[in-house]
Design a protein around this motif. Structure first.
Motif, PDB file in Angstrom:
ATOM      1  N   PRO A 161       0.836  -1.204   0.000  1.00 33.94           N
ATOM      2  CA  PRO A 161       0.000   0.000   0.000  1.00 33.94           C
ATOM      3  C   PRO A 161       0.873   1.258   0.000  1.00 33.94           C
ATOM      4  O   PRO A 161       2.017   1.230   0.427  1.00 33.94           O
ATOM      5  N   LYS A 162       0.314   2.381  -0.463  1.00 33.29           N
ATOM      6  CA  LYS A 162       1.080   3.621  -0.575  1.00 33.29           C
ATOM      7  C   LYS A 162       1.709   4.026   0.750  1.00 33.29           C
ATOM      8  O   LYS A 162       2.836   4.485   0.779  1.00 33.29           O
ATOM      9  N   LYS A 163       0.991   3.872   1.847  1.00 32.96           N
ATOM     10  CA  LYS A 163       1.529   4.259   3.155  1.00 32.96           C
ATOM     11  C   LYS A 163       2.785   3.452   3.460  1.00 32.96           C
ATOM     12  O   LYS A 163       3.781   4.004   3.909  1.00 32.96           O
ATOM     13  N   ASP A 164       2.767   2.145   3.211  1.00 34.87           N
ATOM     14  CA  ASP A 164       3.931   1.305   3.463  1.00 34.87           C
ATOM     15  C   ASP A 164       5.099   1.720   2.583  1.00 34.87           C
ATOM     16  O   ASP A 164       6.238   1.758   3.021  1.00 34.87           O
ATOM     17  N   ARG A 165       4.826   2.049   1.332  1.00 33.83           N
ATOM     18  CA  ARG A 165       5.899   2.482   0.417  1.00 33.83           C
ATOM     19  C   ARG A 165       6.500   3.794   0.889  1.00 33.83           C
ATOM     20  O   ARG A 165       7.702   3.992   0.819  1.00 33.83           O
ATOM     21  N   VAL A 204       6.585   4.965   4.009  1.00 35.57           N
ATOM     22  CA  VAL A 204       7.374   4.687   5.207  1.00 35.57           C
ATOM     23  C   VAL A 204       8.699   4.058   4.808  1.00 35.57           C
ATOM     24  O   VAL A 204       9.757   4.437   5.315  1.00 35.57           O
ATOM     25  N   ASN A 205       8.674   3.112   3.887  1.00 33.45           N
ATOM     26  CA  ASN A 205       9.906   2.478   3.429  1.00 33.45           C
ATOM     27  C   ASN A 205      10.832   3.492   2.781  1.00 33.45           C
ATOM     28  O   ASN A 205      12.044   3.440   2.969  1.00 33.45           O
ATOM     29  N   SER A 206      10.276   4.401   2.003  1.00 27.91           N
ATOM     30  CA  SER A 206      11.078   5.425   1.349  1.00 27.91           C
ATOM     31  C   SER A 206      11.727   6.340   2.384  1.00 27.91           C
ATOM     32  O   SER A 206      12.907   6.662   2.288  1.00 27.91           O
ATOM     33  N   GLU A 207      10.952   6.748   3.379  1.00 27.39           N
ATOM     34  CA  GLU A 207      11.484   7.601   4.449  1.00 27.39           C
ATOM     35  C   GLU A 207      12.551   6.865   5.245  1.00 27.39           C
ATOM     36  O   GLU A 207      13.572   7.456   5.614  1.00 27.39           O
ATOM     37  N   GLN A 208      12.328   5.585   5.497  1.00 25.95           N
ATOM     38  CA  GLN A 208      13.288   4.773   6.234  1.00 25.95           C
ATOM     39  C   GLN A 208      14.596   4.666   5.450  1.00 25.95           C
ATOM     40  O   GLN A 208      15.683   4.850   6.008  1.00 25.95           O
ATOM     41  N   LYS A 209      14.482   4.420   4.162  1.00 27.66           N
ATOM     42  CA  LYS A 209      15.666   4.297   3.319  1.00 27.66           C
ATOM     43  C   LYS A 209      16.456   5.610   3.305  1.00 27.66           C
ATOM     44  O   LYS A 209      17.682   5.606   3.433  1.00 27.66           O
ATOM     45  N   LYS A 268      19.872  -4.734   3.712  1.00 29.26           N
ATOM     46  CA  LYS A 268      19.558  -5.818   2.788  1.00 29.26           C
ATOM     47  C   LYS A 268      18.157  -5.630   2.186  1.00 29.26           C
ATOM     48  O   LYS A 268      17.971  -5.769   0.975  1.00 29.26           O
ATOM     49  N   GLU A 269      17.189  -5.302   3.034  1.00 33.20           N
ATOM     50  CA  GLU A 269      15.801  -5.107   2.588  1.00 33.20           C
ATOM     51  C   GLU A 269      15.697  -4.011   1.532  1.00 33.20           C
ATOM     52  O   GLU A 269      14.973  -4.146   0.541  1.00 33.20           O
ATOM     53  N   HIS A 270      16.428  -2.918   1.740  1.00 33.47           N
ATOM     54  CA  HIS A 270      16.375  -1.781   0.824  1.00 33.47           C
ATOM     55  C   HIS A 270      17.434  -1.857  -0.277  1.00 33.47           C
ATOM     56  O   HIS A 270      17.542  -0.941  -1.086  1.00 33.47           O
TER      57      HIS A 270
END
Length: 70
Positions: A14-18, A20-25, A58-60
């Motif tokens: 979902p967009k929210k997860d993407r 958050v992942n982008s901000e985390q990266k 690794k995830e990113h």
């Protein structure tokens, strides 16, 4: 699911997860740049363990040498 991982029929998060992942990266990349690639210090800045940082790298698909160069 039992594993704690979500599965999405479309294969997309979902967009929210993407977001958050982008901000985390971005936060990881910034911490690595500030520490000249020192993962122990980057993890301290981020408030996470070195193992968690390693998993997120690794995830990113972050390569530390490339992260500190650009």
């Amino acid at each position: 699911s039992i594993s704690g991982k979500r599965s999405y029929s479309s294969g997309q998060r979902p967009k929210k997860d993407r977001r958050v992942n982008s901000e985390q990266k971005e936060a990881i990349l910034e911490a690595l740049k500030k520490t000249n690639g020192n993962k122990t210090e980057a993890a301290k800045i981020l408030g996470i363990s070195r193992v968690t940082l390693w998993k997120r790298l690794k995830e990113h698909e972050i390569q530390v040498n490339r992260a500190i160069q650009g």
